[in-house]
Design a protein around this motif. Structure first.
Motif, PDB file in Angstrom:
ATOM      1  N   GLY A 166       0.659  -1.168   0.252  1.00  0.00           N
ATOM      2  CA  GLY A 166      -0.191  -0.180  -0.087  1.00  0.00           C
ATOM      3  C   GLY A 166       0.841   1.297   0.056  1.00  0.00           C
ATOM      4  N   LEU A 167       1.801   1.202   0.593  1.00  0.00           N
ATOM      5  CA  LEU A 167       2.740   2.299   0.786  1.00  0.00           C
ATOM      6  C   LEU A 167       3.605   2.432  -0.348  1.00  0.00           C
ATOM      7  CD1 LEU A 167       4.106   2.554   4.454  1.00  0.00           C
ATOM      8  CD2 LEU A 167       2.159   3.643   3.647  1.00  0.00           C
ATOM      9  N   LEU A 168       3.862   1.551  -1.048  1.00  0.00           N
ATOM     10  CA  LEU A 168       4.794   1.689  -2.311  1.00  0.00           C
ATOM     11  C   LEU A 168       3.721   2.382  -3.409  1.00  0.00           C
ATOM     12  CD1 LEU A 168       6.615  -1.966  -2.283  1.00  0.00           C
ATOM     13  CD2 LEU A 168       7.684   0.496  -2.334  1.00  0.00           C
ATOM     14  N   ALA A 169       2.440   1.868  -3.385  1.00  0.00           N
ATOM     15  CA  ALA A 169       1.474   2.579  -4.323  1.00  0.00           C
ATOM     16  C   ALA A 169       1.202   3.924  -4.088  1.00  0.00           C
ATOM     17  CB  ALA A 169       0.249   1.781  -4.295  1.00  0.00           C
ATOM     18  N   ALA A 170       1.565   4.345  -2.752  1.00  0.00           N
ATOM     19  CA  ALA A 170       1.077   5.773  -2.318  1.00  0.00           C
ATOM     20  C   ALA A 170       2.533   6.798  -2.431  1.00  0.00           C
ATOM     21  CB  ALA A 170       0.701   5.864  -0.833  1.00  0.00           C
ATOM     22  N   THR A 171       3.686   6.239  -2.901  1.00  0.00           N
ATOM     23  CA  THR A 171       4.843   6.918  -2.790  1.00  0.00           C
ATOM     24  C   THR A 171       5.874   6.872  -4.120  1.00  0.00           C
ATOM     25  OG1 THR A 171       5.891   5.142  -1.666  1.00  0.00           O
ATOM     26  CG2 THR A 171       5.110   6.749  -0.469  1.00  0.00           C
TER      27      THR A 171
END
Ligand SMILES: Cc1cc2nc3c(=O)[nH]c(=O)nc-3n(C[C@H](O)[C@H](O)[C@H](O)COP(=O)(O)O)c2cc1C
Length: 371
Positions: free
Chosen positions: A90-95
């Motif tokens: 999820g964080l990779l998709a958001a950064t």
């Protein structure tokens, strides 16, 4: 240390002399066993917010804690925690630039499942996923899985086989069999490979001789706790030599808890308030006992020092005004560290202050380049 040839996890191989990884935002209370009301709330919204702030500020990575149950006490310290690979995805998709690690308990997660899940996350992050291999630490978590932990050193034998399998899944073009002491597999295939075909950055935080040897021979990053400042420089050199002897180039990181305020007095007062007066005493005693520290058998002064350290889960406290804290990072560099994991009691407002006041000072000291 920069790696000229790095094609992936570029943030981890940049030119910054003191690299930084934000640690433990996936857990309730983060890494601080405190009862203060502003202790970290590990909601998804908060995790995305801090990850984006870190990404914009040029922080190298986010590192989660893999936990399956809390440490008890008034707050049930770390009782809520996001599973780390789905969290990282999820964080990779958001950064955009930051590396995000997943922390995997090798004995509790099948290597084929882990290899595919990590590769999937890596495609989401286009080469920014990292892997933290943990071989097992808390036995009550093994009980939950119905698994009896192996003896300490044997856990690293298992970890080696687990990592050999994951690496083969990620690199072998053809089906393979694997016959180890612990792991037996037939006709294994795995696709897709990690993004771009290169191996993700790998880290380990083993503290024992066998744990550090595992890290030195398999990993790009070794995390060690700062215990004895006099011995640390030679230990770092020894760890790097161990890695160089098997053709690896590792970076050695340590672990820090930051309390930074406009004045040193304010910082010390807040540290005393959050980490001493309002520590979650029951959780801290439990952490000490899990780690085998028998408080009635060691000198009282030493016990208090250990309680201070275990409020931050063993992290080394960096406390002071922005000049003090920037100077403490210089000190870590002088000891030989390439970077450190950083945490706060309340990540978002404290990171805002850190990014505004400490990062520019670190740049002026030549520890980091502007984002
Ligand atoms: C800062 C730090 C973070 C760690 N993170 C985790 C974790 O998320 N989950 C876990 O089970 N173990 C974690 N560990 C435990 C290590 O993987 C390792 O088991 C521990 O340092 C003991 O080292 P040893 O196994 O070599 O004795 C962490 C250790 C340190 C020092």
């Amino acid at each position: 240390m920069a790696r000229e040839t790095a094609t992936r996890n570029l943030s981890m191989f940049n030119n910054n002399k003191m690299k930084l990884g934000i640690f433990a935002t996936n857990c309730s209370s983060g890494i601080t066993a405190t009862t203060v009301p502003e202790r970290w709330e590990a909601s998804w919204e908060n995790n995305v917010k801090i990850a984006r702030m870190a990404d914009d500020a040029g922080i190298e990575c986010m590192i989660p804690v893999a936990r399956w149950r809390g440490y008890g006490g008034e707050t049930d310290f770390e009782g809520e925690s996001f599973e780390t690979i789905t969290w990282a995805t999820g964080l990779l998709a958001a950064t955009r630039k930051i590396t995000v690690f997943g922390t995997v308990h090798a004995p509790l997660v099948h290597p084929l499942f882990a290899a595919k899940q990590l590769a999937t996350a890596d495609h989401v992050g286009q080469g920014r996923m990292g892997l933290n291999i943990v071989c097992g630490w808390n036995f009550d978590e093994f009980d939950m899985f119905g698994e009896a932990p192996l003896d300490h050193d044997e856990r690293y034998v298992y970890g080696q086989e687990w990592w050999d399998v994951v690496r083969k899944v990620w690199t072998e073009p053809d089906a393979f069999d694997y016959h180890g002491k612990h792991i037996q597999l037939e006709n294994v295939v795995g696709a897709p490979k990690p993004y771009g075909g290169e191996l993700p950055a790998v880290m380990n935080a083993g503290g024992s001789d066998v744990g550090r040897a595992f890290g030195a021979s398999n990993c790009d990053f070794l995390f060690t706790s700062l215990r004895d400042e006099e011995k640390t420089p030679e230990e770092i050199v020894a760890n790097k030599k161990m890695a160089a002897d098997v053709g690896k180039d590792i970076q050695v990181f340590t672990n820090s808890l930051i309390v930074c305020r406009p004045t040193r007095k304010e910082a010390e007062e807040y540290y005393d308030y959050a980490c001493r007066q309002n520590r979650d005493a029951e959780a801290v005693e439990r952490l000490l006992s899990i780690r085998g520290i028998e408080v009635d058998k060691i000198p009282a002064g030493y016990v208090e020092m250990m309680r201070d350290r275990f409020v931050g889960h063993g992290l080394y406290p960096l406390v002071g005004d922005p000049d003090d804290v920037a100077g403490q990072f210089q000190h870590l560099l002088d000891l030989g560290f390439d970077g450190t994991r950083i945490s706060w009691v309340d990540f978002i407002p404290e990171f805002e202050f850190f990014a505004a006041e400490v990062l520019p000072r670190m740049e002026r000291l030549g520890l980091r380049e502007p984002a």
